[in-house]
Design an enzyme around this catalytic site. Structure first.
Site, PDB file in Angstrom:
ATOM      1  N   THR A 324       0.783  -1.264   0.100  1.00 14.71           N
ATOM      2  CA  THR A 324       0.017  -0.083   0.156  1.00 14.71           C
ATOM      3  C   THR A 324       0.964   1.258  -0.014  1.00 14.71           C
ATOM      4  OG1 THR A 324      -0.186   0.313   2.340  1.00 14.71           O
ATOM      5  CG2 THR A 324      -1.664  -1.163   1.474  1.00 14.71           C
ATOM      6  N   CYS A 325       0.112   2.501  -0.265  1.00 13.32           N
ATOM      7  CA  CYS A 325       0.923   3.648  -0.202  1.00 13.32           C
ATOM      8  C   CYS A 325       1.220   4.329   1.117  1.00 13.32           C
ATOM      9  CB  CYS A 325       0.171   4.914  -1.341  1.00 13.32           C
ATOM     10  SG  CYS A 325      -1.500   5.176  -0.383  1.00 13.32           S
ATOM     11  N   ASP A 326       0.576   3.557   2.261  1.00 13.41           N
ATOM     12  CA  ASP A 326       0.985   4.120   3.565  1.00 13.41           C
ATOM     13  C   ASP A 326       2.350   3.507   4.247  1.00 13.41           C
ATOM     14  OD1 ASP A 326       0.736   4.419   6.212  1.00 13.41           O
ATOM     15  OD2 ASP A 326      -1.184   3.763   6.585  1.00 13.41           O
ATOM     16  N   SER A 327       3.049   4.501   4.478  1.00 13.67           N
ATOM     17  CA  SER A 327       4.401   4.104   5.150  1.00 13.67           C
ATOM     18  C   SER A 327       4.383   3.329   6.231  1.00 13.67           C
ATOM     19  CB  SER A 327       5.391   5.478   5.337  1.00 13.67           C
ATOM     20  OG  SER A 327       4.668   6.187   6.274  1.00 13.67           O
ATOM     21  N   ASN A 364      -6.464   0.331   0.042  1.00 12.50           N
ATOM     22  CA  ASN A 364      -5.709   0.435  -1.538  1.00 12.50           C
ATOM     23  C   ASN A 364      -5.888  -0.603  -2.371  1.00 12.50           C
ATOM     24  OD1 ASN A 364      -2.330   2.228  -0.911  1.00 12.50           O
ATOM     25  ND2 ASN A 364      -4.625   3.147  -1.322  1.00 12.50           N
TER      26      ASN A 364
END
Length: 385
Positions: A324-327, A364
């Site tokens: 996903t784009c979440d760090s 996502n």
């Protein structure tokens, strides 16, 4: 209705033929049913299944086929899932905090056993038929588990005495239940709880017909098989010793230990950076690997190249991110993978049948959805003894 999908021979044959670019969970019905039979043969009482661990129809159907007919449910949705697998399923509603609508749903579904740990929650159960069992759930500061459930659920011994008396005086079948905490390998945790349960019953002046010793039974996460027989033996011996007036019948509610070993999760490397020290997988903490954040890294990992060969390079700790784009989608640092692992390889996590697909999200547009039945899980140990 039982659902048994077509089988592949093993995960690698499926990976080579299908080349999936999404995470896949491989199920061995043979291992799942053998594990259930091991519990039923070894535990000195009734074995129920905690549906929360994995509520997929393939799981419930195979457990029914192995003789499991009683299910620990925590919601009306889980009641429905159990009854779809086995219309005559016996339901135990051991989530002790319920809305009034949920209580009504439990009554309508004929729940046979309810857990309670608070006077307010007991008052919500006034309409539960007297033929039902009400189990007072207790909590103790007992060590030995990966994490403790006592901070959320469970009455103190003093409160449990009061509740047990009220249940008995109310005309229900009085019982006691507890949960020693998840991934518990120390038999002394069960011994402490059983001993305190006997004291509570003596103080309350109530004789139990049954004692629920909970779940918490450990599964293999690091290549060491938990000694379940030692736990079973301790439960039996301590119960016989501390309940002097009448020894209650026993029941347990395993989830993780019943389903974990029957599954392998296959993920794929979708990118590598920093000379291979950082790896991006197509699954992470929002998917089937979510438990690794709280339970720690698994050591039961294989890396398979796209031609089916196993990577055998020197083990190197990596930084691993999910897709996903979440760090925050990052596994605990230090996941050990072979030095020769490459982009496009498959990373297989053995023993990951519990709390993987059950708590995977679609964040996502990713997530764990595919379950493939196989005849064997190559690389896993033989069937449980």
């Amino acid at each position: 209705m039982q659902q048994f999908p077509p089988f592949w021979s093993d995960p690698i044959s499926h990976l080579l033929r299908q080349q999936p670019d999404v995470p896949v969970l491989y199920l061995s019905p043979q291992i799942l049913q053998a594990t259930a039979r091991r519990f039923r043969g070894g535990f000195p009482g009734l074995v129920t299944y905690a549906v929360k661990a994995n509520d997929r129809p393939e799981v419930l159907d195979n457990l029914v086929a192995a003789g499991i007919d009683t299910f620990d449910v925590a919601s009306p949705s889980e009641m429905a899932a159990a009854r779809r697998a086995f219309p005559q399923a016996v339901l135990h509603y051991n989530n002790p905090v319920r809305s009034r609508d949920e209580v009504a749903a439990g009554i309508a579904n004929g729940v046979a056993s309810w857990a309670v740990d608070d006077p307010t929650e007991l008052s919500k159960l006034a309409d539960v038929p007297k033929s039902a069992e009400l189990a007072v759930r207790i909590a103790l500061p007992v060590k030995g588990a990966a994490y403790d459930f006592g901070a959320k659920f469970g009455a103190t011994p003093d409160l449990a005495v009061e509740l047990l008396r009220r249940v008995d005086q109310g005309g229900w079948h009085a019982s006691v239940c507890f949960h020693p905490g998840t991934q518990c390998e120390d038999p002394r945790a069960w011994a402490a709880y059983i001993t305190e349960a006997a004291r509570i019953c003596e103080r309350a002046g109530v004789t139990l017909a049954r004692l629920n010793v909970g779940g918490g039974f450990a599964a293999d996460r690091c290549g060491k098989v938990p000694d379940l027989n030692a736990v079973f033996s301790t439960i039996r011996a301590v119960t016989d010793r501390v309940f002097t007036a009448r020894t209650p019948a026993l029941l347990c509610e395993p989830g993780r230990a019943l389903v974990a070993e029957a599954f392998t999760l296959a993920t794929r490397i979708k990118g590598m950076r920093a000379g291979g020290r950082t790896i991006y997988l197509n699954d992470g903490i929002y998917g089937g690997l979510s438990e690794l954040r709280d339970m720690g890294l698994s050591r039961r990992i294989r890396v398979i190249a796209v031609d089916g060969t196993m990577r055998q390079g020197a083990p190197i700790p990596r930084v691993v991110f999910g897709p996903t784009c979440d760090s925050l989608d990052r596994l605990p640092d230090g996941l050990v993978l072979p030095a020769d692992a490459q982009d496009g390889d498959y990373v297989l996590f053995d023993g990951l049948g519990a709390y993987s697909v059950a708590i995977s999200t679609d964040f996502n547009g990713y997530g764990l959805h595919d379950i493939v039945s196989v005849q064997r899980l190559t690389g896993n140990r033989n069937l449980p003894a």
